[in-house]
Design a protein around this motif. Structure first.
Motif, mmCIF file in Angstrom:
data_model
loop_
_atom_site.group_PDB
_atom_site.id
_atom_site.type_symbol
_atom_site.label_atom_id
_atom_site.label_comp_id
_atom_site.label_asym_id
_atom_site.label_seq_id
_atom_site.Cartn_x
_atom_site.Cartn_y
_atom_site.Cartn_z
ATOM 1 N N MET A 155 -42.005 12.093 -25.957
ATOM 2 C CA MET A 155 -40.854 11.253 -25.637
ATOM 3 C C MET A 155 -41.291 9.804 -25.506
ATOM 4 O O MET A 155 -42.434 9.518 -25.152
ATOM 5 C CB MET A 155 -40.215 11.719 -24.334
ATOM 6 N N GLU A 159 -36.832 7.167 -23.258
ATOM 7 C CA GLU A 159 -36.323 8.528 -23.117
ATOM 8 C C GLU A 159 -36.771 9.138 -21.788
ATOM 9 O O GLU A 159 -36.003 9.845 -21.120
ATOM 10 C CB GLU A 159 -36.805 9.401 -24.284
ATOM 11 N N TYR A 160 -37.992 8.855 -21.405
ATOM 12 C CA TYR A 160 -38.512 9.391 -20.150
ATOM 13 C C TYR A 160 -37.740 8.834 -18.954
ATOM 14 O O TYR A 160 -37.370 9.574 -18.038
ATOM 15 C CB TYR A 160 -39.997 9.057 -20.028
ATOM 16 N N ARG A 190 -33.954 16.327 -28.956
ATOM 17 C CA ARG A 190 -33.629 15.336 -29.989
ATOM 18 C C ARG A 190 -32.866 15.940 -31.162
ATOM 19 O O ARG A 190 -32.299 15.223 -31.977
ATOM 20 C CB ARG A 190 -34.917 14.723 -30.544
ATOM 21 N N PHE A 349 -45.219 10.339 -21.789
ATOM 22 C CA PHE A 349 -44.448 9.614 -22.790
ATOM 23 C C PHE A 349 -45.372 8.718 -23.595
ATOM 24 O O PHE A 349 -46.545 8.548 -23.256
ATOM 25 C CB PHE A 349 -43.344 8.775 -22.122
#
Length: 363
Positions: A155, A159-160, A190, A349
């Motif tokens: 990620m 996104e994290y 995703r 991430f």
């Protein structure tokens, strides 16, 4: 150049904190060899499956599975059930690996045999053979691509930060060891689609009937389990099947996670990615006495380079090739439970941008 031993890497415990960034972040990676050149370094017979040997592995694994069921029925004691679950779940994982060979065409040279035994090995595990085979093909095609990878992709930092709390709990706690059934149903966050539905964007139109066929096999197995519960009782199904099934899933998620998750393994974007570099972004790991039981699936780097090598020839092919890969070959003898703990702590991430990037941690 020398092999990179991950357990002695700069981001090993007690060394540089991965949250500070990897020292090779955004460094261009250039391979000093081509796939064609690497292939010439491997004995030619490693690329040829031996049908009788492939069949023998299937026969042995199913025999052990049956023997464990018989032993459990004879003992039928509370203290034995956890032992049975671990042993049988490990054998179910071994059967999955054999079906995995079928999916790659390395079980035999005949496609229909590969598909037949793929269903025979995967259906008892509630895995839709063709649906999984096709998505796994995507994983191999795009592995190492930070933006397009199918499974266990990293990620981004954004996104994290935006991740719901329940998703973070699933992804960054031991709960991640039981996500495989959810992946089969809904894929990764995703991606949309299902391994059971022929209309999913996973599949090409000409693959429709293959997907339907595997879904029908899966449904037959599910109905069989329900019928067994009706005849023998839900407790019997839980003891003989559900317990081992949970161990099997844990093995599957653990091993595939460790194949592709380590703070020193690079991920690529855009033009920096290539199939060869992506294939080399995997890790060879040892699982001790389990190595032989689960058919040396931990020998994974070479498998990504050349998917048509049968599992029983991976070690010999790796011994021939690894010395030539130099710093681009990732291998570790660190106990797998330590690697799992380290990766869960350090691999959260990657940066939102950058053509060559590595896992980071918020700590």
């Amino acid at each position: 150049m020398s092999t990179v031993s991950l357990s002695e890497s700069p981001t090993a415990p007690g060394a540089k904190n991965v949250s500070e960034g990897h020292p090779r972040e955004n460094e261009a990676v250039r391979l000093p060899y081509t796939l064609q050149k690497l292939k010439t370094l491997i004995p030619a017979d490693c690329f040829r499956p031996t049908l009788w040997l492939s069949l023998a592995y299937v026969a042995v694994d199913f025999t052990v599975v049956g023997a464990l069921v018989w032993i459990a029925a004879q003992i039928s004691a509370w203290w034995f059930w956890p032992i049975y679950w671990v042993l049988q779940g490990t054998m179910m994982w071994a059967l999955f690996v054999l079906g995995h060979d079928c999916g790659h065409g390395s079980f035999s040279r005949k496609r229909w045999l590969n598909h037949l035994f793929g269903h025979i090995c995967h259906t008892p595990l509630l895995v839709p053979y063709h649906g999984w085979r096709i998505s796994h093909r995507t994983h191999h095609t795009l592995h190492g691509d930070a933006d397009r990878e199918e499974t266990w992709y990293p990620m981004t930092a954004t996104e994290y930060r935006e991740m719901p709390g329940y998703v973070r709990m699933l992804r960054f706690t031991p709960m991640l060891l039981w996500l495989f059934p959810f992946y089969l149903m809904r894929r990764s966050p995703r991606h949309d689609g299902s391994h059971f539905h022929p209309g999913s964007d996973l599949f090409k139109p000409q693959e429709k009937w293959q997907v339907i066929t595997s879904t029908v096999w899966w449904l037959a197995m599910f109905v069989g389990l329900v019928a067994a519960g009706w005849v023998y009782g839900p407790l019997a199904v839980a003891l003989y099947y559900v317990g081992p099934y949970l161990i099997f899933i844990a093995w599957l998620d653990l091993v595939t996670y460790l194949h592709h998750t380590d703070p020193d393994v690079p991920w690529y974007r855009g033009k920096e990615w290539s199939f060869a570099k992506g294939a080399l972004s995997a890790v060879d790991r040892s699982y001790g006495v389990v190595n032989e039981i689960h058919h040396n699936i931990g020998t994974h780097v070479l498998h990504h380079l050349f998917i048509n090598i049968p599992h029983y020839k991976l070690r010999r092919a790796t011994e021939a090739l690894a010395p030539h890969l130099g710093e681009h070959y990732f291998q570790t003898d660190e106990p797998f439970w330590k690697s799992f703990a380290r990766s869960r702590k350090q691999c959260h991430f990657i940066n939102d941008e950058g053509h060559t990037t590595y896992f980071r941690s918020p700590e």
